[in-house]
Design a protein around this motif. Sequence first.
Motif, PDB file in Angstrom:
ATOM      1  N   TRP A   1       0.604  -1.326  -0.241  1.00  0.00           N
ATOM      2  CA  TRP A   1       0.077   0.225  -0.040  1.00  0.00           C
ATOM      3  C   TRP A   1       1.160   1.526  -0.678  1.00  0.00           C
ATOM      4  N   VAL A   2       1.729   1.512   0.806  1.00  0.00           N
ATOM      5  CA  VAL A   2       2.686   2.304   0.799  1.00  0.00           C
ATOM      6  C   VAL A   2       2.861   2.724  -0.142  1.00  0.00           C
TER       7      VAL A   2
ATOM      8  N   SER B   1       2.430   1.972  -3.550  1.00  0.00           N
ATOM      9  CA  SER B   1       1.302   2.525  -4.068  1.00  0.00           C
ATOM     10  C   SER B   1       0.783   3.405  -4.471  1.00  0.00           C
ATOM     11  N   SER B   2       0.896   3.604  -3.000  1.00  0.00           N
ATOM     12  CA  SER B   2      -0.046   5.090  -3.209  1.00  0.00           C
ATOM     13  C   SER B   2       1.383   6.207  -2.834  1.00  0.00           C
ATOM     14  N   THR B   3       2.582   6.093  -2.717  1.00  0.00           N
ATOM     15  CA  THR B   3       2.945   6.950  -2.981  1.00  0.00           C
ATOM     16  C   THR B   3       4.566   7.293  -4.287  1.00  0.00           C
ATOM     17  N   GLN B   4       3.819   5.983  -5.243  1.00  0.00           N
ATOM     18  CA  GLN B   4       4.356   6.187  -6.586  1.00  0.00           C
ATOM     19  C   GLN B   4       4.817   7.389  -7.151  1.00  0.00           C
ATOM     20  N   ARG B   5       3.708   8.265  -7.718  1.00  0.00           N
ATOM     21  CA  ARG B   5       3.730   9.198  -8.237  1.00  0.00           C
ATOM     22  C   ARG B   5       4.324  10.716  -7.519  1.00  0.00           C
TER      23      ARG B   5
END
Length: 117
Positions: A28-29, A31-35
């Motif tokens: 989750w961390v 994938s949610s911060t990738q951008r």
Amino acid sequence: MLCLKRWQWITLLGLTLPPLFVVLANTWVVSSTQRRVFERPTDIPANAVGLVLGTAKYLPTGGLNPYFQNRMQAAAELYHTGKIRHLILSGSNQTPAYDEPTEMRKSLRSLGFLTRP
């Protein structure tokens, strides 16, 4: 069908759920911060303030800490390219002899950042 006793189920869940939670939380961390993770300084959007995480200038062996050097160089580069105007320098300053933010400030001044006292 598996016929397990109550204590066996509890043990099985106790051994399975914590690692599963860690894997799911990490996924989750990431994938949610990738951008918001950038490979090149030119890709970073301009901000008024940047945060530099503290670390010791020297390793326990006495040599220069590459993490310290890289952070100071990156902060200076972001400043000189107009990506940031101000910095928050975090770090430990538990004693007068060990003061990470002061060492960071000295290093950044030598790299052309923080020209005012």
